[in-house]
Scaffold this motif. Structure first.
Motif, short mmCIF file in Angstrom:
data_model
loop_
_atom_site.label_atom_id
_atom_site.label_comp_id
_atom_site.label_asym_id
_atom_site.label_seq_id
_atom_site.Cartn_x
_atom_site.Cartn_y
_atom_site.Cartn_z
N VAL A 122 0.84 -1.21 0.00
CA VAL A 122 0.00 0.00 0.00
C VAL A 122 0.87 1.26 0.00
O VAL A 122 0.56 2.26 -0.65
N LEU A 123 2.00 1.21 0.72
CA LEU A 123 2.90 2.36 0.83
C LEU A 123 3.54 2.76 -0.49
O LEU A 123 3.97 3.88 -0.66
N LYS A 124 3.59 1.81 -1.43
CA LYS A 124 4.26 2.08 -2.71
C LYS A 124 3.73 3.33 -3.40
O LYS A 124 4.50 4.08 -4.00
N GLY A 125 2.42 3.57 -3.32
CA GLY A 125 1.84 4.76 -3.95
C GLY A 125 2.43 6.04 -3.40
O GLY A 125 2.74 6.98 -4.14
N TYR A 126 2.63 6.07 -2.10
CA TYR A 126 3.19 7.25 -1.44
C TYR A 126 4.66 7.42 -1.82
O TYR A 126 5.12 8.51 -2.12
N LEU A 127 5.38 6.31 -1.83
CA LEU A 127 6.81 6.35 -2.17
C LEU A 127 7.02 6.79 -3.62
O LEU A 127 7.99 7.48 -3.94
N LEU A 128 6.08 6.42 -4.49
CA LEU A 128 6.16 6.85 -5.90
C LEU A 128 6.01 8.36 -6.03
O LEU A 128 6.62 8.98 -6.89
N VAL A 129 5.19 8.96 -5.17
CA VAL A 129 5.03 10.43 -5.17
C VAL A 129 6.37 11.07 -4.81
O VAL A 129 6.81 12.03 -5.46
N ILE A 130 7.04 10.51 -3.81
CA ILE A 130 8.36 11.04 -3.41
C ILE A 130 9.34 10.89 -4.57
O ILE A 130 10.07 11.84 -4.91
N ASP A 131 9.36 9.72 -5.21
CA ASP A 131 10.26 9.48 -6.34
C ASP A 131 10.03 10.51 -7.46
O ASP A 131 10.98 11.01 -8.06
N LYS A 132 8.76 10.79 -7.71
CA LYS A 132 8.41 11.74 -8.78
C LYS A 132 8.94 13.14 -8.46
O LYS A 132 9.50 13.82 -9.32
N ILE A 133 8.77 13.56 -7.22
CA ILE A 133 9.29 14.87 -6.79
C ILE A 133 10.81 14.91 -6.94
O ILE A 133 11.37 15.89 -7.46
N LEU A 134 11.47 13.85 -6.52
CA LEU A 134 12.94 13.80 -6.61
C LEU A 134 13.41 13.83 -8.06
O LEU A 134 14.35 14.56 -8.40
N THR A 135 12.75 13.05 -8.91
CA THR A 135 13.12 13.01 -10.33
C THR A 135 12.95 14.39 -10.97
O THR A 135 13.83 14.86 -11.70
N GLU A 136 11.82 15.03 -10.67
CA GLU A 136 11.57 16.38 -11.22
C GLU A 136 12.63 17.35 -10.72
O GLU A 136 13.10 18.21 -11.47
N GLY A 137 13.01 17.22 -9.45
CA GLY A 137 14.02 18.11 -8.87
C GLY A 137 15.39 17.94 -9.52
O GLY A 137 16.10 18.92 -9.75
N ILE A 138 15.74 16.70 -9.83
CA ILE A 138 17.02 16.42 -10.51
C ILE A 138 16.98 17.01 -11.92
O ILE A 138 17.90 17.70 -12.35
N GLU A 139 15.88 16.73 -12.64
CA GLU A 139 15.74 17.19 -14.03
C GLU A 139 15.75 18.72 -14.13
O GLU A 139 16.25 19.28 -15.09
N LEU A 151 17.89 6.12 -1.94
CA LEU A 151 18.37 6.56 -0.63
C LEU A 151 17.66 7.84 -0.19
O LEU A 151 17.28 7.98 0.97
N ALA A 152 17.48 8.77 -1.13
CA ALA A 152 16.81 10.04 -0.80
C ALA A 152 15.36 9.78 -0.38
O ALA A 152 14.87 10.39 0.58
N ARG A 153 14.69 8.85 -1.08
CA ARG A 153 13.31 8.50 -0.72
C ARG A 153 13.26 7.94 0.70
O ARG A 153 12.40 8.31 1.50
N GLN A 154 14.20 7.05 1.03
CA GLN A 154 14.23 6.47 2.37
C GLN A 154 14.49 7.54 3.42
O GLN A 154 13.90 7.53 4.50
N MET A 155 15.37 8.47 3.10
CA MET A 155 15.68 9.56 4.02
C MET A 155 14.44 10.42 4.26
O MET A 155 14.09 10.74 5.41
N ILE A 156 13.73 10.77 3.18
CA ILE A 156 12.55 11.63 3.30
C ILE A 156 11.44 10.92 4.07
O ILE A 156 10.91 11.44 5.05
N PHE A 157 11.11 9.72 3.62
CA PHE A 157 10.03 8.99 4.28
C PHE A 157 10.39 8.68 5.74
O PHE A 157 9.58 8.89 6.65
#
Length: 195
Positions: A122-139, A151-157
């Motif tokens: 169930v948590l995967k949906g939330y973690l995907l939101v974090i991944d999307k924010i991180l990817t956009e931030g890198i781009e 690692l950044a996702r784990q740190m944030i969550f």
């Protein structure tokens, strides 16, 4: 579909209260039924057992939560702003529902391996939101280009989760939203934020 049935949400909301006030192991189905104002047998029209109720509570509330986050971060915000809004909303939702905060931060942790695996799903949906924010931030060049997203996702969550657990353990004695700016700054620094 059972989720569309009128008593489903009633039972979910009742389960949050009963589990928060009694603990998962002492939260009998009969107590949940009483809190929901339904007969004990009605619960079994919607859920297989108490474990199914706990997973469903998390699935429903996390689904609502992810939907709300996606809604508020949509648009032309920077990744840094989206991260801030995500943290603010996470804190707002749990500070407005103390029972839910107890269930998500404490009761879900005491469960068996099978429940934990379902919760991780169930948590995967939330973690995907974090991944999307991180990817956009890198781009966009907001975050360092060599940022390790996992690692950044784990740190944030992990940081948000620990902050919330600490708040619940301290019986919500302080204002959760006052912690948000410092947490945001910490996480941005951890992501190699370039302002």
């Amino acid at each position: 579909m059972k989720r569309d049935k009128p008593k489903y949400k009633q039972i979910i909301d009742a389960a949050v209260v009963v589990i928060a006030e009694n603990g998962y192991h002492q939260a009998q189905v009969s107590k949940i039924a009483k809190q929901a104002g339904v007969a004990d047998g009605t619960i079994y029209l919607y859920f297989k057992n108490k474990e199914d109720i706990l997973i469903s509570v998390f699935r429903e509330k996390m689904g609502m939560f992810v939907g709300k986050i996606e809604e508020v971060i949509a648009g032309n915000r920077t990744a840094a702003e989206k991260l801030l809004v995500m943290i603010e909303n996470h804190c707002k939702i749990l500070s407005e529902d103390h029972h839910l905060a107890i269930v998500t931060q404490l009761e879900l942790r005491q469960s068996n391996k099978d429940i934990r695996l379902k919760i991780n799903e169930v948590l995967k949906g939330y973690l995907l939101v974090i991944d999307k924010i991180l990817t956009e931030g890198i781009e966009a060049g907001e975050f360092t280009s060599d940022l390790d997203i996992r690692l950044a996702r784990q740190m944030i969550f992990g940081t948000i989760d620990e902050m919330l657990t600490n708040w619940v353990m301290n019986e919500q004695k302080y204002d959760l939203s006052s912690q948000v700016p410092a947490i945001h700054k910490l996480l941005l620094n951890g992501c190699g934020f370039r302002n």
